[in-house]
Design a protein around this motif. Structure first.
Motif, mmCIF file in Angstrom:
data_model
loop_
_atom_site.group_PDB
_atom_site.id
_atom_site.type_symbol
_atom_site.label_atom_id
_atom_site.label_comp_id
_atom_site.label_asym_id
_atom_site.label_seq_id
_atom_site.Cartn_x
_atom_site.Cartn_y
_atom_site.Cartn_z
ATOM 1 N N UNK A 1 2.672 23.902 -44.397
ATOM 2 C CA UNK A 1 4.013 24.416 -44.311
ATOM 3 C C UNK A 1 4.245 25.662 -45.188
ATOM 4 N N UNK A 2 4.045 25.285 -46.486
ATOM 5 C CA UNK A 2 4.336 26.316 -47.626
ATOM 6 C C UNK A 2 3.403 27.621 -47.551
ATOM 7 N N UNK A 3 2.404 27.594 -47.270
ATOM 8 C CA UNK A 3 1.237 28.720 -47.381
ATOM 9 C C UNK A 3 1.218 29.411 -46.007
ATOM 10 N N UNK A 4 1.205 28.592 -44.812
ATOM 11 C CA UNK A 4 0.788 29.036 -43.624
ATOM 12 C C UNK A 4 1.755 28.933 -42.627
ATOM 13 N N UNK A 5 3.109 28.442 -42.923
ATOM 14 C CA UNK A 5 4.234 28.100 -42.230
ATOM 15 C C UNK A 5 3.877 27.477 -40.961
ATOM 16 N N UNK A 6 3.058 26.480 -41.160
ATOM 17 C CA UNK A 6 2.736 25.732 -39.831
ATOM 18 C C UNK A 6 3.306 24.481 -39.764
ATOM 19 N N UNK A 7 4.373 24.221 -39.178
ATOM 20 C CA UNK A 7 5.115 22.923 -39.292
ATOM 21 C C UNK A 7 4.381 21.804 -38.707
ATOM 22 N N UNK A 8 4.413 20.788 -39.370
ATOM 23 C CA UNK A 8 3.786 19.338 -38.899
ATOM 24 C C UNK A 8 2.286 19.468 -38.834
ATOM 25 N N UNK A 9 1.445 20.434 -39.676
ATOM 26 C CA UNK A 9 0.211 20.819 -39.523
ATOM 27 C C UNK A 9 -0.514 21.028 -38.086
ATOM 28 N N UNK A 10 0.753 22.046 -37.462
ATOM 29 C CA UNK A 10 0.116 22.227 -36.089
ATOM 30 C C UNK A 10 -0.824 23.236 -36.035
#
Length: 201
Positions: free
Chosen positions: A134-143
């Motif tokens: 979330x913080x580094x890649x802005x991938x919500x819920x590990x998607x």
């Protein structure tokens, strides 16, 4: 003719490797203060185990179960080491962003995992995988993209759910037994983690 499908052959072997090869190493690793993540590498052709390993962050915080397994794999002499294109990668837990990259850079075209990111966060109180994504890649819920140009990922429990209902019971029982043992190891790790200097514990 056997009624066992190719996916069931793979599931049987993956469960056996978790139970008999990774878990014993993980018990020792957790006793030494490490997290409960492990990994193994198998041959595609016959599902023979090449190597199994566990987390070794007390030695080096980069030695997650998957990366430590890859380290050990590349210590096999080159003339005895199979090509990664001929291998299956198994992770006890859905790989973090570092381990996803390591699996990719090593040339694997697949990986299988037992516990999900949500399990790591909710059952094992280790939320770092989802937080970093979330913080580094802005991938919500590990998607992340679970099927891409590099590899296909496979949830073992997703594979179990896809089996006909009358073929699931044995796998569900084995999964419950594994989850119970990992719950015990998680409690052991959480109770002792203040004694180690792992940065993200």
């Amino acid at each position: 003719m056997s009624d066992i499908t190719p996916d069931q052959h793979i599931l049987d072997k993956l469960f056996s490797v978790l139970e008999n090869d990774i878990l014993p190493k993980t018990r020792m690793g957790v006793a030494d203060g490490n997290k409960l993540f492990g990994a193994a590498i198998l041959r595609k052709a016959d599902l023979a185990l090449v190597i199994a390993e566990t987390n070794n962050e007390t030695e080096n915080p980069l030695w997650h179960g998957e990366v430590h397994c890859l380290k050990r794999f590349y210590e096999i002499p080159a003339d005895q080491r199979p090509a990664t294109s001929d291998l299956i990668f198994l992770s006890t837990h859905e790989p973090c962003s570092m381990c996803l990259s390591a699996i990719t850079w090593a040339g694997f075209d697949n990986f299988y995992y037992f516990f999900s990111y949500e399990d790591s966060r909710d059952a094992f109180a280790i939320p770092h995988d989802l937080k970093i994504m979330q913080e580094v890649f802005t991938l919500k819920d590990g998607e992340y993209n679970k099927s891409n140009a590099f590899w296909e990922s496979h949830s073992m429990m997703g594979m179990v759910a896809d089996l006909p209902e009358n073929q699931r019971a044995d796998y569900i029982a084995r999964a419950k037994a594994l989850s119970h043992e990992y719950d015990r190891l998680s409690a052991q790790y959480q109770n002792g983690k203040s004694d180690n200097d792992i940065p993200l514990n």
